[in-house]
Write a protein that holds these residues in place. Structure first.
Motif, PDB file in Angstrom:
ATOM      1  N   CYS A 105      29.399 103.068 103.563  1.00  0.00           N
ATOM      2  CA  CYS A 105      30.086 102.176 104.515  1.00  0.00           C
ATOM      3  C   CYS A 105      31.606 102.550 104.246  1.00  0.00           C
ATOM      4  O   CYS A 105      32.129 102.343 103.070  1.00  0.00           O
ATOM      5  CB  CYS A 105      30.009 100.629 104.325  1.00  0.00           C
ATOM      6  SG  CYS A 105      30.966  99.641 105.626  1.00  0.00           S
ATOM      7  N   GLY A 143      30.190 105.627 107.786  1.00  0.00           N
ATOM      8  CA  GLY A 143      30.056 104.870 108.883  1.00  0.00           C
ATOM      9  C   GLY A 143      30.128 103.504 108.462  1.00  0.00           C
ATOM     10  O   GLY A 143      30.879 102.993 107.643  1.00  0.00           O
ATOM     11  N   LEU A 144      29.463 102.692 109.292  1.00  0.00           N
ATOM     12  CA  LEU A 144      29.673 101.082 108.980  1.00  0.00           C
ATOM     13  C   LEU A 144      28.062 100.513 108.385  1.00  0.00           C
ATOM     14  O   LEU A 144      27.416 100.871 109.315  1.00  0.00           O
ATOM     15  CB  LEU A 144      30.089 100.299 110.135  1.00  0.00           C
ATOM     16  CG  LEU A 144      31.625 100.343 110.626  1.00  0.00           C
ATOM     17  CD1 LEU A 144      31.964  99.736 111.676  1.00  0.00           C
ATOM     18  CD2 LEU A 144      32.674  99.845 109.443  1.00  0.00           C
ATOM     19  N   CYS A 145      28.379  99.598 107.665  1.00  0.00           N
ATOM     20  CA  CYS A 145      26.906  99.155 107.087  1.00  0.00           C
ATOM     21  C   CYS A 145      26.483  98.055 108.363  1.00  0.00           C
ATOM     22  O   CYS A 145      27.463  97.762 109.078  1.00  0.00           O
ATOM     23  CB  CYS A 145      26.982  98.509 105.733  1.00  0.00           C
ATOM     24  SG  CYS A 145      28.073  97.123 105.545  1.00  0.00           S
ATOM     25  N   ALA A 146      25.340  97.336 108.164  1.00  0.00           N
ATOM     26  CA  ALA A 146      24.761  96.288 109.417  1.00  0.00           C
ATOM     27  C   ALA A 146      25.930  95.210 109.094  1.00  0.00           C
ATOM     28  O   ALA A 146      26.250  94.711 110.250  1.00  0.00           O
ATOM     29  CB  ALA A 146      23.711  95.915 109.169  1.00  0.00           C
ATOM     30  N   CYS A 148      29.061  95.026 108.273  1.00  0.00           N
ATOM     31  CA  CYS A 148      30.325  95.287 108.670  1.00  0.00           C
ATOM     32  C   CYS A 148      30.444  95.350 110.247  1.00  0.00           C
ATOM     33  O   CYS A 148      31.218  95.040 110.859  1.00  0.00           O
ATOM     34  CB  CYS A 148      30.991  96.578 108.044  1.00  0.00           C
ATOM     35  SG  CYS A 148      31.464  96.021 106.302  1.00  0.00           S
ATOM     36  N   GLN A 149      29.367  95.928 110.723  1.00  0.00           N
ATOM     37  CA  GLN A 149      29.308  96.022 112.141  1.00  0.00           C
ATOM     38  C   GLN A 149      29.102  94.860 112.901  1.00  0.00           C
ATOM     39  O   GLN A 149      29.920  94.361 113.917  1.00  0.00           O
ATOM     40  CB  GLN A 149      27.851  96.719 112.396  1.00  0.00           C
ATOM     41  CG  GLN A 149      27.664  98.155 112.354  1.00  0.00           C
ATOM     42  CD  GLN A 149      26.375  98.737 112.624  1.00  0.00           C
ATOM     43  OE1 GLN A 149      25.939  98.628 113.690  1.00  0.00           O
ATOM     44  NE2 GLN A 149      25.816  99.226 111.700  1.00  0.00           N
ATOM     45  N   ARG A 152      32.531  93.411 112.858  1.00  0.00           N
ATOM     46  CA  ARG A 152      33.451  93.985 113.752  1.00  0.00           C
ATOM     47  C   ARG A 152      33.127  93.459 115.199  1.00  0.00           C
ATOM     48  O   ARG A 152      33.967  92.976 115.924  1.00  0.00           O
ATOM     49  CB  ARG A 152      32.961  95.382 113.798  1.00  0.00           C
ATOM     50  CG  ARG A 152      34.044  96.070 114.598  1.00  0.00           C
ATOM     51  CD  ARG A 152      33.374  97.354 114.954  1.00  0.00           C
ATOM     52  NE  ARG A 152      32.281  97.789 115.459  1.00  0.00           N
ATOM     53  CZ  ARG A 152      31.582  98.877 115.651  1.00  0.00           C
ATOM     54  NH1 ARG A 152      32.029  99.953 115.167  1.00  0.00           N
ATOM     55  NH2 ARG A 152      30.079  98.986 115.815  1.00  0.00           N
ATOM     56  N   SER A 153      31.822  93.069 115.556  1.00  0.00           N
ATOM     57  CA  SER A 153      31.639  92.418 116.625  1.00  0.00           C
ATOM     58  C   SER A 153      32.012  91.015 116.997  1.00  0.00           C
ATOM     59  O   SER A 153      32.052  90.738 118.180  1.00  0.00           O
ATOM     60  CB  SER A 153      30.051  92.915 117.350  1.00  0.00           C
ATOM     61  OG  SER A 153      29.338  92.626 116.082  1.00  0.00           O
ATOM     62  N   GLU A 160      39.283  95.623 118.626  1.00  0.00           N
ATOM     63  CA  GLU A 160      38.342  96.166 119.588  1.00  0.00           C
ATOM     64  C   GLU A 160      38.759  97.509 119.950  1.00  0.00           C
ATOM     65  O   GLU A 160      38.559  97.897 121.233  1.00  0.00           O
ATOM     66  CB  GLU A 160      37.927  95.253 120.724  1.00  0.00           C
ATOM     67  CG  GLU A 160      37.127  94.096 120.269  1.00  0.00           C
ATOM     68  CD  GLU A 160      36.463  93.262 120.974  1.00  0.00           C
ATOM     69  OE1 GLU A 160      36.414  93.748 122.322  1.00  0.00           O
ATOM     70  OE2 GLU A 160      35.877  92.176 120.800  1.00  0.00           O
ATOM     71  N   ARG A 163      36.380 100.202 121.340  1.00  0.00           N
ATOM     72  CA  ARG A 163      35.785 100.263 122.578  1.00  0.00           C
ATOM     73  C   ARG A 163      36.082 101.127 123.679  1.00  0.00           C
ATOM     74  O   ARG A 163      37.281 101.046 124.049  1.00  0.00           O
ATOM     75  CB  ARG A 163      35.697  98.481 123.014  1.00  0.00           C
ATOM     76  CG  ARG A 163      34.308  98.302 123.932  1.00  0.00           C
ATOM     77  CD  ARG A 163      34.308  96.815 124.128  1.00  0.00           C
ATOM     78  NE  ARG A 163      35.700  96.393 124.905  1.00  0.00           N
ATOM     79  CZ  ARG A 163      36.063  95.462 125.068  1.00  0.00           C
ATOM     80  NH1 ARG A 163      35.228  94.161 124.776  1.00  0.00           N
ATOM     81  NH2 ARG A 163      37.004  94.992 125.897  1.00  0.00           N
TER      82      ARG A 163
END
Ligand SMILES: [Zn+2]
Ligand SMILES: [Zn+2]
Length: 164
Positions: A105, A143-146, A148-149, A152-153, A160, A163
């Motif tokens: 991550c 990438g991003l771990c679950a 961190c995702q 982010r959202s 953002e 996006r």
């Protein structure tokens, strides 16, 4: 990193002791201590972090001593070197020598080893087929771990930018 000995870590240490005994490897107190510190972390650990973590128990350990312990642990498959971080991560299958593949991550550093010997073999066989001599095989996906995702959202609008 001076976390209490969890069941998971205790199990990993017991496994390391068993593998060392089986192969006649000298898991000296320092090597075992370095292994325990690496195994206790969910993120790759740098040599200087290890020096700091060892200091309360052992005083100042010379960096070369820690590097030698890490070389031993890497050579015998107890830990993997994470090239992109210049750091070390405990192997998830220490009794099966292999090349590791990793998901790392970018935000929190959490790292997961992906088991799977087929992928490593496929890669190492494709090289000679192309007349290529491999010196180092590194498979590190960033990438991003679950977690961190999810962060982010749920984050504010200023985050953002990615996006489309
Ligand atoms: Zn491994
Ligand atoms: Zn993360």
């Amino acid at each position: 990193m001076a976390a209490p000995l969890t069941d998971r870590l205790a199990a990993q240490l017991a496994k390391a002791d068993a593998v060392a005994a089986k192969h006649g490897l000298a898991l000296t107190p320092l090597r075992r201590q370095v292994y325990a510190l690496v195994a206790a972390s969910e993120r790759p650990v740098g040599a200087y972090d290890l020096l700091d973590a060892l200091a309360p128990q052992r005083g100042r350990v010379p960096p070369t001593t820690v590097y030698r312990a890490l070389d031993f642990l890497v050579a015998h498959g107890f830990v993997h070197r994470i090239e992109s971080k210049n750091a070390f991560f405990a192997c998830c299958e220490i009794d099966q020598p292999h090349q590791g593949q990793f998901l790392i991550c970018e935000a929190c550093g959490e790292t997961v080893e992906i088991p799977g010997h087929e992928l490593a073999e496929q890669l190492s066989h494709s090289a000679p087929a192309n007349g290529f001599e491999v010196h180092r095989q590194v498979v590190e996906l960033s990438g991003l771990c679950a977690a961190c995702q999810a962060q982010r959202s749920s984050g504010d609008a200023s985050h953002e930018v990615q996006r489309r």
